[in-house]
Design a protein around this motif. Structure first.
Motif, PDB file in Angstrom:
ATOM      1  N   ALA A  27       5.871   7.839  17.347  1.00 11.71           N
ATOM      2  CA  ALA A  27       4.776   7.064  17.927  1.00 11.71           C
ATOM      3  C   ALA A  27       3.666   6.826  16.908  1.00 11.71           C
ATOM      4  O   ALA A  27       3.112   5.723  16.817  1.00 11.71           O
ATOM      5  N   VAL A  28       3.347   7.861  16.129  1.00  6.60           N
ATOM      6  CA  VAL A  28       2.330   7.704  15.074  1.00  6.60           C
ATOM      7  C   VAL A  28       2.816   6.694  14.040  1.00  6.60           C
ATOM      8  O   VAL A  28       2.052   5.854  13.557  1.00  6.60           O
ATOM      9  N   ASN A  29       4.108   6.766  13.717  1.00 10.54           N
ATOM     10  CA  ASN A  29       4.678   5.836  12.740  1.00 10.54           C
ATOM     11  C   ASN A  29       4.591   4.395  13.225  1.00 10.54           C
ATOM     12  O   ASN A  29       4.258   3.480  12.465  1.00 10.54           O
ATOM     13  N   LYS A  30       4.900   4.183  14.507  1.00 11.37           N
ATOM     14  CA  LYS A  30       4.833   2.828  15.071  1.00 11.37           C
ATOM     15  C   LYS A  30       3.407   2.306  15.115  1.00 11.37           C
ATOM     16  O   LYS A  30       3.149   1.142  14.813  1.00 11.37           O
ATOM     17  N   ALA A  31       2.484   3.175  15.509  1.00 11.34           N
ATOM     18  CA  ALA A  31       1.096   2.736  15.685  1.00 11.34           C
ATOM     19  C   ALA A  31       0.344   2.634  14.358  1.00 11.34           C
ATOM     20  O   ALA A  31      -0.439   1.708  14.154  1.00 11.34           O
ATOM     21  N   TYR A  32       0.571   3.588  13.471  1.00 11.08           N
ATOM     22  CA  TYR A  32      -0.259   3.675  12.273  1.00 11.08           C
ATOM     23  C   TYR A  32       0.553   3.767  10.979  1.00 11.08           C
ATOM     24  O   TYR A  32      -0.016   4.008   9.917  1.00 11.08           O
ATOM     25  N   GLY A  33       1.879   3.607  11.069  1.00  7.25           N
ATOM     26  CA  GLY A  33       2.740   3.800   9.902  1.00  7.25           C
ATOM     27  C   GLY A  33       2.371   2.938   8.714  1.00  7.25           C
ATOM     28  O   GLY A  33       2.286   3.422   7.577  1.00  7.25           O
ATOM     29  N   ALA A  34       2.126   1.644   8.960  1.00  6.06           N
ATOM     30  CA  ALA A  34       1.791   0.735   7.861  1.00  6.06           C
ATOM     31  C   ALA A  34       0.489   1.159   7.183  1.00  6.06           C
ATOM     32  O   ALA A  34       0.386   1.147   5.948  1.00  6.06           O
ATOM     33  N   SER A  35      -0.494   1.550   7.991  1.00  9.52           N
ATOM     34  CA  SER A  35      -1.783   1.994   7.435  1.00  9.52           C
ATOM     35  C   SER A  35      -1.620   3.267   6.625  1.00  9.52           C
ATOM     36  O   SER A  35      -2.251   3.429   5.570  1.00  9.52           O
ATOM     37  N   LEU A  36      -0.784   4.181   7.106  1.00 14.11           N
ATOM     38  CA  LEU A  36      -0.566   5.442   6.392  1.00 14.11           C
ATOM     39  C   LEU A  36       0.129   5.202   5.060  1.00 14.11           C
ATOM     40  O   LEU A  36      -0.212   5.827   4.052  1.00 14.11           O
ATOM     41  N   ARG A  37       1.101   4.292   5.062  1.00 13.77           N
ATOM     42  CA  ARG A  37       1.798   3.989   3.805  1.00 13.77           C
ATOM     43  C   ARG A  37       0.854   3.326   2.803  1.00 13.77           C
ATOM     44  O   ARG A  37       0.917   3.603   1.601  1.00 13.77           O
ATOM     45  N   ARG A  38      -0.036   2.459   3.309  1.00 14.46           N
ATOM     46  CA  ARG A  38      -1.032   1.836   2.409  1.00 14.46           C
ATOM     47  C   ARG A  38      -1.969   2.887   1.840  1.00 14.46           C
ATOM     48  O   ARG A  38      -2.369   2.818   0.676  1.00 14.46           O
ATOM     49  N   LEU A  39      -2.328   3.880   2.668  1.00 13.82           N
ATOM     50  CA  LEU A  39      -3.214   4.955   2.202  1.00 13.82           C
ATOM     51  C   LEU A  39      -2.564   5.736   1.068  1.00 13.82           C
ATOM     52  O   LEU A  39      -3.211   6.036   0.058  1.00 13.82           O
ATOM     53  N   LEU A  40      -1.278   6.068   1.224  1.00 10.65           N
ATOM     54  CA  LEU A  40      -0.574   6.796   0.174  1.00 10.65           C
ATOM     55  C   LEU A  40      -0.556   6.016  -1.138  1.00 10.65           C
ATOM     56  O   LEU A  40      -0.798   6.559  -2.210  1.00 10.65           O
ATOM     57  N   LEU A  41      -0.272   4.714  -1.037  1.00 12.48           N
ATOM     58  CA  LEU A  41      -0.226   3.878  -2.244  1.00 12.48           C
ATOM     59  C   LEU A  41      -1.607   3.722  -2.865  1.00 12.48           C
ATOM     60  O   LEU A  41      -1.756   3.722  -4.089  1.00 12.48           O
ATOM     61  N   LYS A  42      -2.628   3.597  -2.030  1.00 14.91           N
ATOM     62  CA  LYS A  42      -3.998   3.398  -2.519  1.00 14.91           C
ATOM     63  C   LYS A  42      -4.495   4.625  -3.279  1.00 14.91           C
ATOM     64  O   LYS A  42      -5.299   4.510  -4.226  1.00 14.91           O
ATOM     65  N   CYS A  43      -4.026   5.810  -2.872  1.00 16.00           N
ATOM     66  CA  CYS A  43      -4.500   7.059  -3.482  1.00 16.00           C
ATOM     67  C   CYS A  43      -3.566   7.582  -4.565  1.00 16.00           C
ATOM     68  O   CYS A  43      -3.579   8.769  -4.888  1.00 16.00           O
ATOM     69  N   SER A  44      -2.753   6.701  -5.118  1.00 13.29           N
ATOM     70  CA  SER A  44      -1.735   7.154  -6.069  1.00 13.29           C
ATOM     71  C   SER A  44      -2.185   7.072  -7.526  1.00 13.29           C
ATOM     72  O   SER A  44      -1.358   7.037  -8.426  1.00 13.29           O
ATOM     73  N   ARG A  45      -3.494   7.040  -7.758  1.00 13.27           N
ATOM     74  CA  ARG A  45      -3.983   6.906  -9.130  1.00 13.27           C
ATOM     75  C   ARG A  45      -4.220   8.252  -9.813  1.00 13.27           C
ATOM     76  O   ARG A  45      -4.298   8.323 -11.028  1.00 13.27           O
ATOM     77  N   SER A  46      -4.365   9.314  -9.039  1.00 14.42           N
ATOM     78  CA  SER A  46      -4.575  10.635  -9.647  1.00 14.42           C
ATOM     79  C   SER A  46      -3.893  11.692  -8.795  1.00 14.42           C
ATOM     80  O   SER A  46      -3.644  11.486  -7.610  1.00 14.42           O
ATOM     81  N   ASN A  47      -3.627  12.834  -9.416  1.00  8.21           N
ATOM     82  CA  ASN A  47      -2.927  13.903  -8.706  1.00  8.21           C
ATOM     83  C   ASN A  47      -3.692  14.413  -7.495  1.00  8.21           C
ATOM     84  O   ASN A  47      -3.129  14.622  -6.424  1.00  8.21           O
ATOM     85  N   PHE A  48      -5.007  14.623  -7.655  1.00  5.36           N
ATOM     86  CA  PHE A  48      -5.781  15.201  -6.564  1.00  5.36           C
ATOM     87  C   PHE A  48      -5.940  14.220  -5.407  1.00  5.36           C
ATOM     88  O   PHE A  48      -5.830  14.598  -4.232  1.00  5.36           O
ATOM     89  N   LYS A  49      -6.187  12.939  -5.710  1.00  4.12           N
ATOM     90  CA  LYS A  49      -6.261  11.938  -4.638  1.00  4.12           C
ATOM     91  C   LYS A  49      -4.921  11.822  -3.921  1.00  4.12           C
ATOM     92  O   LYS A  49      -4.864  11.701  -2.697  1.00  4.12           O
ATOM     93  N   SER A  50      -3.839  11.863  -4.679  1.00  5.85           N
ATOM     94  CA  SER A  50      -2.499  11.779  -4.098  1.00  5.85           C
ATOM     95  C   SER A  50      -2.235  12.971  -3.183  1.00  5.85           C
ATOM     96  O   SER A  50      -1.671  12.825  -2.096  1.00  5.85           O
ATOM     97  N   ALA A  51      -2.649  14.161  -3.629  1.00  7.02           N
ATOM     98  CA  ALA A  51      -2.435  15.367  -2.829  1.00  7.02           C
ATOM     99  C   ALA A  51      -3.214  15.301  -1.525  1.00  7.02           C
ATOM    100  O   ALA A  51      -2.678  15.630  -0.452  1.00  7.02           O
ATOM    101  N   PHE A  52      -4.471  14.852  -1.595  1.00  9.01           N
ATOM    102  CA  PHE A  52      -5.278  14.750  -0.378  1.00  9.01           C
ATOM    103  C   PHE A  52      -4.715  13.699   0.577  1.00  9.01           C
ATOM    104  O   PHE A  52      -4.754  13.872   1.797  1.00  9.01           O
ATOM    105  N   ALA A  53      -4.183  12.626   0.029  1.00  6.73           N
ATOM    106  CA  ALA A  53      -3.531  11.621   0.873  1.00  6.73           C
ATOM    107  C   ALA A  53      -2.311  12.230   1.559  1.00  6.73           C
ATOM    108  O   ALA A  53      -2.059  11.982   2.746  1.00  6.73           O
ATOM    109  N   GLY A  54      -1.542  13.049   0.832  1.00  4.56           N
ATOM    110  CA  GLY A  54      -0.390  13.730   1.419  1.00  4.56           C
ATOM    111  C   GLY A  54      -0.793  14.645   2.560  1.00  4.56           C
ATOM    112  O   GLY A  54      -0.117  14.708   3.596  1.00  4.56           O
ATOM    113  N   VAL A  55      -1.917  15.348   2.395  1.00  5.65           N
ATOM    114  CA  VAL A  55      -2.434  16.216   3.460  1.00  5.65           C
ATOM    115  C   VAL A  55      -2.760  15.393   4.704  1.00  5.65           C
ATOM    116  O   VAL A  55      -2.335  15.726   5.823  1.00  5.65           O
ATOM    117  N   GLY A  56      -3.507  14.314   4.510  1.00  2.00           N
ATOM    118  CA  GLY A  56      -3.955  13.501   5.641  1.00  2.00           C
ATOM    119  C   GLY A  56      -2.812  12.870   6.409  1.00  2.00           C
ATOM    120  O   GLY A  56      -2.780  12.905   7.652  1.00  2.00           O
TER     121      GLY A  56
END
Length: 301
Positions: A27-56
């Motif tokens: 259900a989360v994937n259907k409702a917010y999946g696209a936004s979550l995937r964009r968040l992961l890609l947006k935070c992929s510039r550094s290790n710490f940002k990437s890790a925090f995106a993974g947590v969220g």
């Protein structure tokens, strides 16, 4: 209640817990999946940002395995580099332990509230996202109900002579205990569900703390296999990410095994509640993996 009926009810409770988690994830994937995937890609510039995106993202999907598969697919397609993907995975592992921390508290009072809100929202909503939000609330209530069912089974379990004999054998055979719980974790595809089950049993005195800590190590070992196996059909990048993350986790788990006798007193300094100690230990493993290896993702890649 006979021993066979007790175990049948345990299996049913765990099945309900897994089913609820699976539906919430979808259900989360259907409702917010696209936004979550964009968040992961947006935070992929550094290790710490990437890790925090993974947590969220893991906090919302309630499954580090699901996040691992998303990250692995990104790596296979060349959208993120392997070092960044490994950092995301380290964050995802912490995210699932935070979910365990939240669910370890007594939220039985919240069940009717979630059921009412979920039913009203899902019945009255006209667009897809609100409907899925209502479904998420409904199935969060089911997850809490299944945890209460597990707690309710603890008293008859404690009085079972057959179970006590089995637990004695497992306490004397640590590698057998790790193999069994690791296999069950792989079979269930949810380390979160297994941690919550062990926490509920240790809270009721069904499982002693020394065996429970050992089972946590086994759950962390078995929890790596679903993502590893699922990444096999993907490209080399996907397999590298899941294997690298598994090596990180297994290295720390194996290093901790000889020191389990020293860990219990350390956990007492943070919390004395047995269930909370189990969840804290599970969290500590992922945090330790993150602290040790966040700076080594390029080397691992």
């Amino acid at each position: 209640m006979s021993a066979s009926m007790i175990f049948l009810n345990i299996i049913g409770s765990v099945a309900l817990l897994l089913w609820g988690m699976g539906i919430v994830k979808r259900a989360v994937n259907k409702a917010y999946g696209a936004s979550l995937r964009r968040l992961l890609l947006k935070c992929s510039r550094s290790n710490f940002k990437s890790a925090f995106a993974g947590v969220g993202v893991t906090l919302l999907l309630q499954s580090s395995t699901a996040v691992a598969l998303i990250i692995a697919s990104f790596t296979a397609k060349g959208l993120v580099t392997t070092p960044v993907a490994l950092a995301m995975m380290l964050g995802a592992d912490i995210g699932t332990t935070i979910v365990a921390q939240i669910l370890s508290f007594d939220f039985s009072w919240l069940v009717p509230v979630l059921l009412i809100l979920g039913l009203v929202i899902s019945r009255t909503a006209r667009s897809v996202r609100p409907k899925n939000t209502g479904s998420i609330l409904l199935w969060l209530a089911v997850i809490l109900l299944s945890l209460n069912m597990l707690l309710g089974l603890s008293e008859p379990l404690r009085q079972s002579e057959e179970l006590q004999r089995l637990l004695t054998v497992l306490s004397d055979e640590p590698f057998l205990a790790i193999l069994i719980i690791g296999f069950l974790t792989w079979l269930s595809h949810s380390s979160l569900a297994m941690i919550l089950m062990v926490a509920s049993f240790v809270s009721s005195g069904v499982i002693m703390m020394d065996l429970a800590l050992l089972l946590v190590l086994g759950i962390n070992i078995g929890g790596m296999f679903p993502a590893l196996i699922a990444s096999l059909p993907e490209g080399p990048g996907a397999k590298q990410v899941t294997l690298g993350n598994a090596i990180y986790k297994w290295a720390v788990v194996l290093a901790l095994m000889p020191f389990l006798g020293l860990i219990d007193p350390l956990l007492d300094k943070i919390a004395t509640d047995p269930a909370q100690k189990i969840v804290n230990f599970h969290t500590a493993i992922s945090v330790l993996v993150f602290v040790i290896f966040i700076g080594t993702t390029k080397i691992m890649a």
